[in-house]
Design an enzyme around this catalytic site. Structure first.
Site, PDB file in Angstrom:
ATOM      1  N   GLY A 208      18.026  63.499  30.843  1.00 35.04           N
ATOM      2  CA  GLY A 208      16.938  62.841  30.475  1.00 35.04           C
ATOM      3  C   GLY A 208      15.737  63.916  30.411  1.00 35.04           C
ATOM      4  O   GLY A 208      16.153  65.209  30.694  1.00 35.04           O
ATOM      5  N   ASN A 209      14.583  63.563  30.284  1.00 30.30           N
ATOM      6  CA  ASN A 209      13.440  64.580  30.387  1.00 30.30           C
ATOM      7  C   ASN A 209      12.282  63.848  30.845  1.00 30.30           C
ATOM      8  O   ASN A 209      12.311  62.660  30.920  1.00 30.30           O
ATOM      9  CB  ASN A 209      13.535  65.350  28.804  1.00 30.30           C
ATOM     10  CG  ASN A 209      12.964  64.476  27.866  1.00 30.30           C
ATOM     11  OD1 ASN A 209      12.021  63.648  27.993  1.00 30.30           O
ATOM     12  ND2 ASN A 209      13.893  64.275  26.854  1.00 30.30           N
ATOM     13  N   HIS A 210      11.072  64.686  31.098  1.00 28.53           N
ATOM     14  CA  HIS A 210       9.869  64.329  31.473  1.00 28.53           C
ATOM     15  C   HIS A 210       8.984  63.364  30.475  1.00 28.53           C
ATOM     16  O   HIS A 210       7.958  63.012  31.074  1.00 28.53           O
ATOM     17  CB  HIS A 210       9.159  65.288  32.193  1.00 28.53           C
ATOM     18  CG  HIS A 210       9.672  65.961  33.300  1.00 28.53           C
ATOM     19  ND1 HIS A 210      10.087  65.344  34.275  1.00 28.53           N
ATOM     20  CD2 HIS A 210      10.092  67.192  33.297  1.00 28.53           C
ATOM     21  CE1 HIS A 210      10.677  66.156  35.339  1.00 28.53           C
ATOM     22  NE2 HIS A 210      10.867  67.362  34.620  1.00 28.53           N
TER      23      HIS A 210
END
Ligand code: C5P
Length: 397
Positions: A208-210
């Site tokens: 995923g990512n932030h």
């Protein structure tokens, strides 16, 4: 703008209730029809006779008129209104609105109202700051209600700080602005993608990512507040949106792409704000992968959703994207705009402080199809959303 508008003015038990008489006067002067609904404690601060003399209508406070038994229908009132304004709104009324404690005529009317609701809080600074009040205001915002923030200054308690009800002139200006804007995107269908995508490795892990989704959600809310019919395709985030937005929850890039393709067919405008994972694991393990020394996860590219839509975009449609860059920002953004066949691209740089992931603020540059650039200063994401929505408006064919 307010001429002929039906406005319910809800008045609650705050000393600022005295200003409600002046607010009523201003609304009437602008040509609005005003119906006052007052709480029992509101009547301790201002008399219904003053208010009904100004509106030319009986003030509604109880469910029944005591001497005649006439029933006041909060449902009819709620349907009659083009807007409901609660000014002043006490901490108690705000809490009741947030939780649906319908023990007076004002709250039952609020719960029945189909029209937009504006809340102008008025209370002592510590009451306003209290996490309970702040949480309740956030809840009201999540319902799509608009908070007309209190001003700072001298308070009736003798203290000084934020909590003074916004001045009646400014409340009227806020409403006028709302009604002026309200028509701008009426009849337009807008699609927004927001948040990250999660690409599953096994039942517990993902790539995923932030991204928090804040920027995309703010854009969706702004379009909706200007009358657009908004579909928000959202990756996994910890945010809520107002009920007038049609939210489609997705997890992976493939799911987001499918939803976006379906929605884009009917959209006039699409803003691609999601931080889509570029790659997904080639294999999904049905069981949790056990630790066993070094391991390699093979990745396959995800579809580029913006480019997929760009390839089928009709002349009448507007397609916008975002570029999050760390270096050679403008050149990279311009290249993406062309590759994805976008009408404009919103550039934000990780090099800018308090911009991008997780912050409530952002600093953007919008680059158009001919390479024209517009720089904006660091602003709250809600303000940035207004700039983007305003920019989009100029491109409507
Ligand atoms: O190529 P890059 O990921 O930097 O492009 C960013 C823009 O493209 C954003 O608008 C993003 O929402 C969109 N995008 C997309 N699908 C992808 C990757 C990015 O829609 N797979």
């Amino acid at each position: 703008m307010l001429k002929g508008k039906h406005i319910i003015l809800g008045i609650t038990g705050s000393i600022a209730a005295y200003k409600a008489a002046y607010l009523t006067r201003l609304l009437i002067k602008k040509g609005a029809e005003v119906q006052i609904v007052i709480t029992p404690s509101g009547k301790e601060f201002i008399t219904p006779v003053t208010l009904s003399a100004l509106t030319g209508k009986p003030v509604v406070s109880e469910f029944f008129t005591a001497n005649t038994g006439e029933w006041h229908s909060h449902v009819d009132l709620g349907l009659w209104a083009d807007a409901m304004v609660i000014a002043p709104a006490t901490a108690s009324t705000i809490a009741k609105m947030a939780t649906g404690v319908a023990d007076n005529m004002l709250i039952t009317t609020y719960l029945s109202a189909k029209a937009p609701v504006f809340v102008a809080p008025a209370m002592d600074l510590d009451m306003y700051k209290h996490p309970s009040t702040q949480a309740n205001l956030k809840t009201l915002q999540s319902f799509g209600n608009q908070i007309i923030e209190p001003a700072s200054g001298f308070l009736a308690s003798g203290l000084e700080g934020k909590g003074r009800m916004e001045e009646p002139e400014n409340i009227v200006a806020y409403l006028e602005n709302y009604f002026a804007k309200g028509q701008k995107y009426a009849g337009k269908k807008v699609m927004v993608t927001a948040g990250p995508t999660y690409e599953k490795i096994d039942p517990v892990r993902f790539i995923g990512n932030h991204s928090t989704g804040k920027m995309g959600y703010a854009i969706a809310e702004e379009f909706a507040s200007q009358g657009a019919e908004v579909t928000l395709i959202s990756g996994p985030v910890n945010l809520s949106c107002s009920t007038k937005i049609n939210r489609i929850n997705v997890t992976t890039a493939v799911e987001m792409c499918q939803a976006a393709q379906e929605e884009f067919v009917n959209a006039d405008i699409a803003v691609m704000c999601a931080a889509v994972a570029d790659y997904a694991p080639k294999q999904y393990s049905q069981t949790k992968i056990k630790r066993s020394g070094e391991m390699t996860i093979e990745l396959v590219p995800n579809p580029d959703i913006a480019a997929t839509l760009g390839a089928v975009k009709r002349d009448s449609q507007i397609l916008a994207g975002f570029a999050l860059e760390t270096n050679n920002e403008e050149i990279n953004a311009q290249a993406k705009l062309e590759k994805k066949n976008l009408d404009y691209i919103v550039l934000n740089s990780l090099a800018d402080k308090e911009a991008c992931f997780g912050y409530d603020t952002n600093k953007i540059t919008i680059i158009g199809r001919e390479g024209e650039k517009q720089n904006f200063p660091l602003k709250d994401k809600k303000e940035v959303a207004k700039d983007i929505v305003e920019y989009t408006y100029k491109l409507i064919k």
